[in-house]
Write an enzyme that holds these catalytic residues in place. Structure first.
Site, PDB file in Angstrom:
ATOM      1  N   ASP A 166      -1.924   0.550 -11.469  1.00 12.95           N
ATOM      2  CA  ASP A 166      -2.225  -0.833 -11.096  1.00 12.95           C
ATOM      3  C   ASP A 166      -2.183  -1.762 -12.314  1.00 12.95           C
ATOM      4  O   ASP A 166      -2.175  -2.987 -12.167  1.00 12.95           O
ATOM      5  CB  ASP A 166      -3.651  -0.924 -10.517  1.00 12.95           C
ATOM      6  N   GLN A 171      -8.410   0.936  -4.456  1.00 16.16           N
ATOM      7  CA  GLN A 171      -8.158  -0.353  -3.814  1.00 16.16           C
ATOM      8  C   GLN A 171      -9.377  -1.258  -3.936  1.00 16.16           C
ATOM      9  O   GLN A 171     -10.502  -0.846  -3.668  1.00 16.16           O
ATOM     10  CB  GLN A 171      -7.774  -0.139  -2.338  1.00 16.16           C
ATOM     11  N   LYS A 226       1.256   1.240   0.979  1.00 13.41           N
ATOM     12  CA  LYS A 226       1.545   1.954  -0.265  1.00 13.41           C
ATOM     13  C   LYS A 226       1.885   3.422   0.024  1.00 13.41           C
ATOM     14  O   LYS A 226       2.843   3.965  -0.530  1.00 13.41           O
ATOM     15  CB  LYS A 226       0.344   1.841  -1.217  1.00 13.41           C
TER      16      LYS A 226
HETATM   17  N1  GUN Z   1      -6.595  -5.563  -4.064  1.00 11.96           N
HETATM   18  C1  GUN Z   1      -5.727  -6.596  -3.969  1.00 11.96           C
HETATM   19  N2  GUN Z   1      -4.601  -6.315  -4.656  1.00 11.96           N
HETATM   20  C2  GUN Z   1      -4.771  -5.106  -5.197  1.00 11.96           C
HETATM   21  C3  GUN Z   1      -3.938  -4.281  -6.014  1.00 11.96           C
HETATM   22  O1  GUN Z   1      -2.814  -4.622  -6.409  1.00 11.96           O
HETATM   23  N3  GUN Z   1      -4.471  -3.075  -6.373  1.00 11.96           N
HETATM   24  C4  GUN Z   1      -5.699  -2.677  -5.989  1.00 11.96           C
HETATM   25  N4  GUN Z   1      -6.143  -1.487  -6.405  1.00 11.96           N
HETATM   26  N5  GUN Z   1      -6.494  -3.425  -5.225  1.00 11.96           N
HETATM   27  C5  GUN Z   1      -6.018  -4.629  -4.843  1.00 11.96           C
END
Ligand code: GUN
Length: 293
Positions: free
Chosen positions: A119, A96, A52
């Site tokens: 998100d 995350q 990211k």
């Molecule tokens: N863990 C697995 N996928 C995601 C996501 O798209 N965003 C976040 N914050 N955590 C995750």
């Protein structure tokens, strides 16, 4: 059979975003800024967050990575969230998941200002999405609908079978594909671990979305000739022929299923890359205040 190339799509979309950032820069506008909070040492989470941050750099976004040890307290993490909520330079941020067991993920998600929730996990965004109001869409479902859109895949009247009912993927994609308009207007069946005759349900699908988290779960004889298959799985399995001793596979048995499909997303190189790209799209929307003016 056509591969739905998440790498190519992501590169195209990132080039579009980079051009938008360049215009913002020329006009002296604000540069989009994404922050990511990573707690602990979960190997997969580190890979995702690094990807990211790297993607932000590729398109010219500002990014901030906040790393904390797994023993951080819930209150300390809530303070970080509040700090990001109040920081006028941060347009959007993510925490995350998964978080360590002693931290309540729901409490953290609720503490994130929904206007910065790129998100799309906050119930305000989820509820607005469900009602068809402007909302930050969760990144994986957003990546899937963009993939369908950019490959001009017909969805109206199609029967879509979603395998897996998570809050992050299965439930929201089932809502998005059943909504009015394109890509949507599907008749959706949401299946899960308690579904009777799962292979029989999947066999009825024109579009399959596999998001169950079990390696190579969906077999060739479960899939109708000509179906569109979207594989959300990212599973690491042992493979003695690889230097690392492992390889990535999806929730779909690619070797068996691909010859039967009209379109399929590969793993890696499919939905995963589009998920990161969708997060960039949300961050750009946050910076431009497109969802919440
Ligand atoms: N863990 C697995 N996928 C995601 C996501 O798209 N965003 C976040 N914050 N955590 C995750």
């Amino acid at each position: 059979m056509t591969l739905l190339d998440g790498k190519l799509l992501s590169e195209n979309i990132k080039a579009e975003i980079a051009a938008d950032v360049e215009h913002l820069r020329e006009r002296g506008g604000k540069i989009p800024h994404l922050a990511a909070v990573l707690v602990g040492e979960n190997a997969a989470s580190q890979v995702y967050v690094n990807s990211k941050i790297k993607s932000c750099e590729q398109v010219g976004f500002k990014s901030t990575l906040i790393r904390r040890d797994a023993d951080i307290s819930e209150n300390e993490l809530l303070d970080i969230v509040q700090g990001l909520n109040n920081d006028p330079d941060v347009d959007g941020f993510i925490v995350q998941l998964p978080l360590p067991k002693h931290i309540n993920e729901e409490k953290i998600t609720l503490a994130i200002d929904h206007r910065k929730d790129v998100d799309g996990f906050h119930p305000i965004n989820f509820g607005r999405m469900a009602q068809g109001l402007p909302a930050f869409l969760p990144a994986t479902p957003y990546g899937i609908v963009e993939t369908l859109r950019r490959y001009n895949i017909e969805t109206a009247g199609k029967h879509c079978v979603v395998v897996g009912r998570s809050n992050i993927v299965g439930t929201p994609i089932s809502i998005l594909l059943s909504r009015k308009g394109y890509p949507g207007d599907c008749t959706v069946t949401l299946t899960h671990s308690r579904t009777k005759d799962l292979p029989g349900e999947v066999r009825r699908a024109d579009i399959v979305v596999a998001a169950i988290g079990i390696p190579e779960f969906i077999k060739g004889d479960w899939v109708k000739e000509g179906a569109v298959v979207i594989d959300v799985g990212i599973n690491r399995i042992p493979d003695a022929t690889k230097k690392s001793g492992t390889r990535l596979v999806g929730d779909v048995d690619f070797e068996e299923v691909a010859p039967k499909c009209s379109h399929i997303t590969p793993v890696p190189g499919g939905v995963g890359l589009m998920t990161v790209t969708a997060l960039l799209l949300n961050t750009l929307k946050a910076c431009r205040k497109e969802i919440y003016p």
